[in-house]
Design a protein around this motif. Structure first.
Motif, PDB file in Angstrom:
ATOM      1  N   TYR A 199      -7.389 -10.391   1.403  1.00  0.00           N
ATOM      2  CA  TYR A 199      -6.354  -9.421   1.362  1.00  0.00           C
ATOM      3  C   TYR A 199      -5.420  -9.964   2.338  1.00  0.00           C
ATOM      4  N   ALA A 200      -4.069 -10.663   2.307  1.00  0.00           N
ATOM      5  CA  ALA A 200      -3.244 -10.692   3.672  1.00  0.00           C
ATOM      6  C   ALA A 200      -2.393  -9.209   3.431  1.00  0.00           C
ATOM      7  N   TYR A 201      -1.909  -9.532   4.618  1.00  0.00           N
ATOM      8  CA  TYR A 201      -1.557  -8.128   4.804  1.00  0.00           C
ATOM      9  C   TYR A 201      -0.263  -8.772   6.017  1.00  0.00           C
ATOM     10  N   ARG A 202       1.180  -7.921   6.111  1.00  0.00           N
ATOM     11  CA  ARG A 202       2.350  -8.359   7.063  1.00  0.00           C
ATOM     12  C   ARG A 202       3.278  -7.018   7.833  1.00  0.00           C
ATOM     13  N   CYS A 203       2.696  -6.961   8.933  1.00  0.00           N
ATOM     14  CA  CYS A 203       3.557  -6.060   9.881  1.00  0.00           C
ATOM     15  C   CYS A 203       4.195  -6.752  10.622  1.00  0.00           C
ATOM     16  N   PRO A 204       5.683  -5.972  10.706  1.00  0.00           N
ATOM     17  CA  PRO A 204       6.477  -5.885  10.327  1.00  0.00           C
ATOM     18  C   PRO A 204       6.886  -6.371  12.517  1.00  0.00           C
ATOM     19  N   GLY A 207       3.241  -9.785  12.756  1.00  0.00           N
ATOM     20  CA  GLY A 207       3.173 -10.751  11.648  1.00  0.00           C
ATOM     21  C   GLY A 207       1.542 -10.435  10.964  1.00  0.00           C
ATOM     22  N   THR A 208       1.500 -11.622   9.953  1.00  0.00           N
ATOM     23  CA  THR A 208       0.368 -11.505   8.771  1.00  0.00           C
ATOM     24  C   THR A 208      -1.000 -11.505   9.414  1.00  0.00           C
ATOM     25  N   PHE A 209      -1.891 -10.881   8.896  1.00  0.00           N
ATOM     26  CA  PHE A 209      -3.051 -10.765   9.338  1.00  0.00           C
ATOM     27  C   PHE A 209      -3.890 -10.764   8.017  1.00  0.00           C
ATOM     28  N   ASP A 210      -5.346 -10.375   8.072  1.00  0.00           N
ATOM     29  CA  ASP A 210      -6.449 -10.480   6.720  1.00  0.00           C
ATOM     30  C   ASP A 210      -7.231  -9.408   6.584  1.00  0.00           C
ATOM     31  N   GLN A 211      -7.322  -8.951   5.691  1.00  0.00           N
ATOM     32  CA  GLN A 211      -8.605  -8.179   5.570  1.00  0.00           C
ATOM     33  C   GLN A 211      -9.417  -7.941   4.188  1.00  0.00           C
ATOM     34  N   SER A 212     -10.273  -8.057   4.673  1.00  0.00           N
ATOM     35  CA  SER A 212     -11.568  -8.339   2.880  1.00  0.00           C
ATOM     36  C   SER A 212     -11.734  -6.629   2.768  1.00  0.00           C
ATOM     37  N   ARG A 213     -12.012  -6.445   1.372  1.00  0.00           N
ATOM     38  CA  ARG A 213     -12.285  -5.115   0.684  1.00  0.00           C
ATOM     39  C   ARG A 213     -12.887  -5.723  -0.285  1.00  0.00           C
ATOM     40  N   PRO A 214     -13.199  -4.361  -1.279  1.00  0.00           N
ATOM     41  CA  PRO A 214     -14.109  -4.425  -1.713  1.00  0.00           C
ATOM     42  C   PRO A 214     -12.934  -5.379  -3.298  1.00  0.00           C
ATOM     43  N   MET A 215     -13.057  -5.782  -4.236  1.00  0.00           N
ATOM     44  CA  MET A 215     -12.047  -6.611  -5.225  1.00  0.00           C
ATOM     45  C   MET A 215     -11.515  -5.327  -6.039  1.00  0.00           C
ATOM     46  N   GLY A 216     -10.556  -5.641  -6.160  1.00  0.00           N
ATOM     47  CA  GLY A 216      -9.770  -4.834  -7.300  1.00  0.00           C
ATOM     48  C   GLY A 216      -9.443  -3.750  -6.144  1.00  0.00           C
ATOM     49  N   ALA A 227      -7.707  -3.677  -3.008  1.00  0.00           N
ATOM     50  CA  ALA A 227      -6.996  -3.552  -1.780  1.00  0.00           C
ATOM     51  C   ALA A 227      -5.533  -2.456  -1.801  1.00  0.00           C
ATOM     52  N   PRO A 228      -5.335  -0.944  -0.481  1.00  0.00           N
ATOM     53  CA  PRO A 228      -3.760  -0.673  -1.434  1.00  0.00           C
ATOM     54  C   PRO A 228      -3.276  -1.688  -0.920  1.00  0.00           C
ATOM     55  N   GLU A 229      -1.792  -0.964  -0.757  1.00  0.00           N
ATOM     56  CA  GLU A 229      -0.287  -1.673  -0.836  1.00  0.00           C
ATOM     57  C   GLU A 229      -0.150  -1.833   0.796  1.00  0.00           C
ATOM     58  N   CYS A 230      -0.531  -0.657   1.112  1.00  0.00           N
ATOM     59  CA  CYS A 230      -0.213  -0.919   2.406  1.00  0.00           C
ATOM     60  C   CYS A 230      -1.319  -0.443   3.327  1.00  0.00           C
ATOM     61  N   VAL A 231      -1.431  -1.298   4.506  1.00  0.00           N
ATOM     62  CA  VAL A 231      -2.701  -0.627   5.526  1.00  0.00           C
ATOM     63  C   VAL A 231      -1.483  -0.778   6.931  1.00  0.00           C
ATOM     64  N   ALA A 232      -2.823   0.487   7.952  1.00  0.00           N
ATOM     65  CA  ALA A 232      -2.303  -0.030   9.543  1.00  0.00           C
ATOM     66  C   ALA A 232      -2.411  -0.902   9.716  1.00  0.00           C
ATOM     67  N   CYS A 233      -1.452  -1.887  10.187  1.00  0.00           N
ATOM     68  CA  CYS A 233      -2.003  -2.916  11.788  1.00  0.00           C
ATOM     69  C   CYS A 233      -2.965  -2.956  12.221  1.00  0.00           C
ATOM     70  N   ALA A 236      -1.201  -0.685  14.211  1.00  0.00           N
ATOM     71  CA  ALA A 236      -1.088   0.786  13.863  1.00  0.00           C
ATOM     72  C   ALA A 236       0.412   0.899  12.461  1.00  0.00           C
ATOM     73  N   ALA A 237       1.183  -0.126  12.928  1.00  0.00           N
ATOM     74  CA  ALA A 237       2.204  -0.089  11.929  1.00  0.00           C
ATOM     75  C   ALA A 237       1.756  -0.166  10.521  1.00  0.00           C
ATOM     76  N   SER A 238       3.153   0.506   9.483  1.00  0.00           N
ATOM     77  CA  SER A 238       2.269  -0.007   7.973  1.00  0.00           C
ATOM     78  C   SER A 238       2.587  -1.122   7.867  1.00  0.00           C
ATOM     79  N   SER A 239       1.751  -2.161   7.290  1.00  0.00           N
ATOM     80  CA  SER A 239       2.302  -3.417   6.957  1.00  0.00           C
ATOM     81  C   SER A 239       1.591  -3.848   5.007  1.00  0.00           C
ATOM     82  N   PRO A 240       2.733  -3.694   4.373  1.00  0.00           N
ATOM     83  CA  PRO A 240       2.408  -4.122   2.971  1.00  0.00           C
ATOM     84  C   PRO A 240       1.904  -5.908   3.169  1.00  0.00           C
ATOM     85  N   ARG A 241       1.574  -5.320   2.008  1.00  0.00           N
ATOM     86  CA  ARG A 241       0.576  -6.789   0.938  1.00  0.00           C
ATOM     87  C   ARG A 241       1.278  -7.445   0.696  1.00  0.00           C
TER      88      ARG A 241
END
Ligand SMILES: [Zn+2]
Length: 78
Positions: free
Chosen positions: A4-9, A12-21, A23-29, A33-38
């Motif tokens: 899943y792709a996320y974008r830190c304000p 920039g963008t980074f990817d995270q691997s997670r089990p299918m389905g 993926a949270p709407e926001c993760v820490a960069c 560690a800033a909140s980054s939306p999907r």
């Protein structure tokens, strides 16, 4: 696992691997560690319209292995 792709304000963008389905709407960069939306990513082929997927697969196959008619339909071979 799915990527899943996320974008830190800030970073920039980074990817995270997670089990299918799962993926949270926001993760820490991972850097700051800033909140980054999907981010929106193109839909998976499995979610594509089945008729469109079939048509695209047939078109792709016709390049190398075209379907060839060997006898007229509705007749039996003798
Ligand atoms: Zn960041």
């Amino acid at each position: 696992m799915a990527t899943y792709a996320y974008r830190c304000p800030d970073c920039g963008t980074f990817d995270q691997s997670r089990p299918m389905g799962e993926a949270p709407e926001c993760v820490a960069c991972p850097r700051c560690a800033a909140s980054s939306p999907r981010q929106w990513t193109p839909p998976l082929l499995a979610r594509m319209n089945p008729a469109l997927r079939t048509a695209l697969a047939r078109e792709e196959a016709s390049r190398d292995a075209p379907e060839v008619v060997t006898r007229a339909s509705g007749t039996t071979r003798r």
